[in-house]
Design a protein around this motif. Structure first.
Motif, PDB file in Angstrom:
ATOM      1  N   LEU A 149      -3.477   2.985   0.999  1.00 25.67           N
ATOM      2  CA  LEU A 149      -3.969   4.191   1.669  1.00 25.67           C
ATOM      3  C   LEU A 149      -5.389   3.973   2.194  1.00 25.67           C
ATOM      4  CD1 LEU A 149      -2.580   6.933  -0.763  1.00 25.67           C
ATOM      5  CD2 LEU A 149      -1.663   6.251   1.463  1.00 25.67           C
ATOM      6  N   ALA A 150      -6.184   3.282   1.393  1.00 23.90           N
ATOM      7  CA  ALA A 150      -7.584   3.034   1.797  1.00 23.90           C
ATOM      8  C   ALA A 150      -7.623   2.199   3.074  1.00 23.90           C
ATOM      9  CB  ALA A 150      -8.335   2.332   0.662  1.00 23.90           C
ATOM     10  N   GLU A 151      -6.719   1.227   3.163  1.00 29.92           N
ATOM     11  CA  GLU A 151      -6.696   0.362   4.348  1.00 29.92           C
ATOM     12  C   GLU A 151      -6.424   1.141   5.630  1.00 29.92           C
ATOM     13  OE1 GLU A 151      -5.236  -3.765   2.118  1.00 29.92           O
ATOM     14  OE2 GLU A 151      -3.848  -2.649   3.412  1.00 29.92           O
ATOM     15  N   GLU A 152      -5.774   2.277   5.480  1.00 28.29           N
ATOM     16  CA  GLU A 152      -5.505   3.125   6.651  1.00 28.29           C
ATOM     17  C   GLU A 152      -6.561   4.211   6.799  1.00 28.29           C
ATOM     18  OE1 GLU A 152      -3.171   2.435   8.784  1.00 28.29           O
ATOM     19  OE2 GLU A 152      -2.303   0.811   7.584  1.00 28.29           O
ATOM     20  N   GLY A 153      -7.572   4.178   5.942  1.00 29.63           N
ATOM     21  CA  GLY A 153      -8.642   5.178   6.038  1.00 29.63           C
ATOM     22  C   GLY A 153      -8.210   6.555   5.574  1.00 29.63           C
ATOM     23  N   ALA A 177      -0.212   1.549  -9.141  1.00 34.31           N
ATOM     24  CA  ALA A 177      -1.119   2.594  -8.658  1.00 34.31           C
ATOM     25  C   ALA A 177      -2.194   1.999  -7.758  1.00 34.31           C
ATOM     26  CB  ALA A 177      -1.758   3.325  -9.837  1.00 34.31           C
ATOM     27  N   SER A 178      -2.712   0.859  -8.185  1.00 32.83           N
ATOM     28  CA  SER A 178      -3.794   0.290  -7.375  1.00 32.83           C
ATOM     29  C   SER A 178      -3.276  -0.184  -6.016  1.00 32.83           C
ATOM     30  CB  SER A 178      -4.507  -0.838  -8.134  1.00 32.83           C
ATOM     31  OG  SER A 178      -3.618  -1.918  -8.327  1.00 32.83           O
ATOM     32  N   THR A 179      -2.033  -0.697  -5.972  1.00 31.22           N
ATOM     33  CA  THR A 179      -1.429  -1.049  -4.680  1.00 31.22           C
ATOM     34  C   THR A 179      -1.357   0.189  -3.785  1.00 31.22           C
ATOM     35  OG1 THR A 179      -0.095  -2.764  -5.735  1.00 31.22           O
ATOM     36  CG2 THR A 179       0.638  -1.990  -3.560  1.00 31.22           C
ATOM     37  N   MET A 180      -0.983   1.291  -4.382  1.00 33.53           N
ATOM     38  CA  MET A 180      -0.891   2.547  -3.630  1.00 33.53           C
ATOM     39  C   MET A 180      -2.251   2.937  -3.054  1.00 33.53           C
ATOM     40  SD  MET A 180       0.232   6.293  -5.036  1.00 33.53           S
ATOM     41  CE  MET A 180       0.978   7.504  -3.955  1.00 33.53           C
ATOM     42  N   PHE A 181      -3.277   2.919  -3.921  1.00 32.61           N
ATOM     43  CA  PHE A 181      -4.602   3.358  -3.484  1.00 32.61           C
ATOM     44  C   PHE A 181      -5.160   2.429  -2.398  1.00 32.61           C
ATOM     45  CE2 PHE A 181      -5.023   4.888  -8.142  1.00 32.61           C
ATOM     46  CZ  PHE A 181      -4.177   5.954  -7.866  1.00 32.61           C
ATOM     47  N   TYR A 231      -2.273  13.028   7.671  1.00 31.94           N
ATOM     48  CA  TYR A 231      -1.932  11.638   7.346  1.00 31.94           C
ATOM     49  C   TYR A 231      -0.550  11.483   6.712  1.00 31.94           C
ATOM     50  CZ  TYR A 231      -6.904  10.668   8.103  1.00 31.94           C
ATOM     51  OH  TYR A 231      -8.149  10.545   8.641  1.00 31.94           O
ATOM     52  N   LEU A 232       0.196  12.577   6.561  1.00 32.65           N
ATOM     53  CA  LEU A 232       1.454  12.512   5.801  1.00 32.65           C
ATOM     54  C   LEU A 232       2.378  11.388   6.266  1.00 32.65           C
ATOM     55  CD1 LEU A 232       3.572  13.563   3.769  1.00 32.65           C
ATOM     56  CD2 LEU A 232       4.372  15.116   5.530  1.00 32.65           C
ATOM     57  N   GLU A 233       2.765  11.425   7.557  1.00 36.43           N
ATOM     58  CA  GLU A 233       3.739  10.456   8.069  1.00 36.43           C
ATOM     59  C   GLU A 233       3.217   9.024   7.937  1.00 36.43           C
ATOM     60  OE1 GLU A 233       2.834  13.223   9.560  1.00 36.43           O
ATOM     61  OE2 GLU A 233       4.697  14.387   9.646  1.00 36.43           O
ATOM     62  N   LEU A 234       1.950   8.853   8.276  1.00 33.14           N
ATOM     63  CA  LEU A 234       1.343   7.529   8.180  1.00 33.14           C
ATOM     64  C   LEU A 234       1.382   7.018   6.736  1.00 33.14           C
ATOM     65  CD1 LEU A 234      -0.293   5.157   9.362  1.00 33.14           C
ATOM     66  CD2 LEU A 234      -2.382   6.525   8.997  1.00 33.14           C
TER      67      LEU A 234
END
Lengths: 410, 410
Positions: free
Chosen positions: B365-369, B358-362, B390-393
């Protein structure tokens, strides 16, 4: 309070609007306190659409599988009609053939009904429901779906009426009854209030396609009171098909004039007048699956005779080709043929007890200069083959000669 | 020599040409010595045509009668496929649901299968026939026709495979297997050779509509070996759905990335933090038959809390109307809402034994803003709600972050 079986054909249920109309008609009978069982056909065009799909896959579709496919047409209609009745507040339930055990033999696409289990339907009727049954279909001893052949829904209705001992079986169609002849040919033609089963069978087999002939035979066998009515008219009592001549009713000797345009005549002249000649001529024709209608052999002289028969017009050329192949072998002098002929018939149980009916027919035609090419008779009908150009004239003068032009009895 | 159950959907049997193609494919398996049972859907468009007829008569068609009508779609296909097999010399026989006793409960239009009598089918298989069974339909204890709901043919196939103890149940569809994510969003997406049942259920319920979810549950319950394959490709082994993690296989922690565009978020702010508040908010929504997906209640402070949930986009306005009606009553300070949100989920049985997923996921996503609006988790999935732009990204970066971009394993 009666138990009525009603049958509505493909045209009567051809659109959802028409199905709603049928529902209203059924509701009216139900509202009068009758128990109603309804048999329906597929929506018009649907059976042909399904057959086309099958033929897209097999030129001659497997009969068992074809029945699986085409029986869906009626299944759609029963569901839709049940919905239409419920929509106007009439309790209703639909059944496929197998659900009320309309058991048939295993002759797919032309099966014959053996028995029907009426118990479940009786239960529904007792609880006030209209019972809707898919026509045209049944189930055989293997649990396979069968169909009864074109027009089989009429037979379904009559068989259900017999099983349920219904008071009347009403066949709703696009005509309002059985006529003395085709009103398009004789405007004075009138609807018959009654017709006997025997007359109906002759009329049906002679081209008056109001009812499937097997359904009429079935009704006769099980003494089902059968009535033909219009599904497009609100009123009207149609034509009742009776079991015997009603003694109390003033009955014309001839019930109606039927005719058939689908005839072609073949005349094999100067064949040796010896045993077996009929078979030598007709054997090859039958082998080619050509259906022969009228057959006449004249009394011969000088050891030679003439042999005549009729075939459907579509088979005329093929029949001629076959006969020319065997002409030398059978020793025929000449083949004479004409596909511009029609068959006109007078039908009536009254002619059993009235002599002179045939001679009246022949005299009437002679007075108009109409030549009779062939004659065939049964106990309740006389048929003549004439030039097609005289068809309308012949039917009109015969209609009048036998007193059928009278004011409508309706 | 194995016993295979194959299921072909509406697109695969959409025309008579395609039905002939299916017949050739079935013949190939049969030719390899396998016993084959085939389950088919209605030709594409047919079920909708039948529903439209019914709705022409009743806005909400009677469920029992609707089943009578719509079950005909599959019945047509089984007959046509049997013909197509016979046409190429393969013995075949078709059965409706009632003919092989696919018995269900009485819940019309969404019935559940109870039992199947496999005896008759076993006899046909022993005699070398391909057995074709109508999907989507059954028969209840009253002898009434039932249907299993949209996509029910998948369930029919799995249930038949379970009853016959088939070696494999093959679901032929218009995709060639289950992918790590939608290839239209991530070109690097690859087909999974295997996926576990639990993962498949999460993927299916999250919007990867390869299989009807109930059929997967059914397969898991009865340990049916299930495979998804393309009906339009000659070769390919599709995706096998397995019962447990294969220890020998190098398995990614995350099996795939699923997403769902059909989400709208409602945020009820500043409601009193007291027992029963969730029911006061969601009760009226449920009463209106609106399906709620994610639900979150934050820990409150100062006696007030925020309550958030998502609904299908089509129900967004209706839900807002309902909530504004009750806003005063429940004492909510404000209603905030957004129907431009999507749900993105990572799914994999591997995350059970791997912390930090989960933390990898968060972090990714955070790294992409990309801001996370809501989070919900289960044992084998983590879902986040994000702005739809942001879906595709999001899907692309997650696909890469969890090592799914690897070279195809096929």
């Amino acid at each position: 309070m009666a138990l009525i079986v009603q049958k509505y054909g493909g045209t009567s249920v051809g659109t959802t609007e028409r199905i709603k109309n049928v529902a209203r008609r059924v509701a009216k009978w139900k509202g009068q306190g009758h128990d109603v069982v309804v048999v329906v056909s597929a929506m018009s065009g649907e059976t042909n659409r399904l057959i086309a799909l099958a033929q897209d896959i097999q030129e001659y579709p497997d009969p068992r599988e074809l029945d699986v496919v085409i029986s869906t047409g009626e299944q759609v209609t029963i569901g839709l009609l049940a919905m239409a009745l419920k929509e106007i507040g009439v309790p209703a339930i639909s059944y496929c053939g197998w659900q009320v055990s309309i058991t048939t033999d295993t002759a797919h696409t032309k099966a014959r009904i053996g028995s029907i289990d009426e118990e479940r339907m009786r239960g529904d009727l007792n609880e006030g429901r209209v019972v809707i049954v898919a026509g045209f279909q049944g189930v055989d001893e293997n649990g396979d779906i069968t169909t009864l052949g074109r027009g089989g829904s009429d037979t379904s209705a009559v068989a259900l009426a017999a099983a349920l001992k219904a008071d009347e079986c009403q066949i709703y169609t696009d005509v309002d009854g059985v006529y003395t002849t085709d009103p398009r040919v004789v405007p004075e033609a009138r609807r018959l209030k009654t017709i006997t089963f025997e007359e109906m069978i002759e009329m049906a087999s002679l081209g008056s396609k109001v009812l499937q002939i097997r359904s009429v035979e079935f009704a006769g066998k099980y003494q089902v009171r059968l009535r033909v009515l219009s599904s497009f008219e609100e009123e009207g009592e149609g034509t009742l098909i009776t079991f015997e001549e009603d003694e109390n009713m003033e009955k014309a000797v001839v019930a109606g004039i039927a005719f058939d345009r689908n005839e072609a005549r073949i005349n094999v002249k100067g064949v040796p007048d010896k045993p077996g000649i009929a078979y030598q001529i007709l054997g090859p024709v039958a082998d080619a699956n050509i259906e022969v209608d009228m057959i006449i052999q004249n009394f011969g002289e000088n050891g030679a005779t003439d042999f005549s028969f009729t075939v459907p017009r579509g088979e005329f050329q093929r029949t001629l080709t076959i006969l020319r192949d065997v002409q030398t072998h059978i020793g025929a002098a000449k083949i004479d043929a004409d596909d511009r002929v029609v068959k006109v018939s007078i039908v009536g149980v009254g002619m059993r007890s009235h002599c002179g009916v045939a001679s009246t027919m022949f005299r009437t035609l002679a007075e108009e200069g109409i030549n009779i090419q062939m004659i065939s008779t049964s106990e309740i009908k006389v048929s003549v083959l004439i030039d097609e150009k005289y068809l309308e004239l012949a039917v009109r003068v015969l209609h009048k000669a036998f007193g059928l032009d009278a004011v409508s009895v309706a």
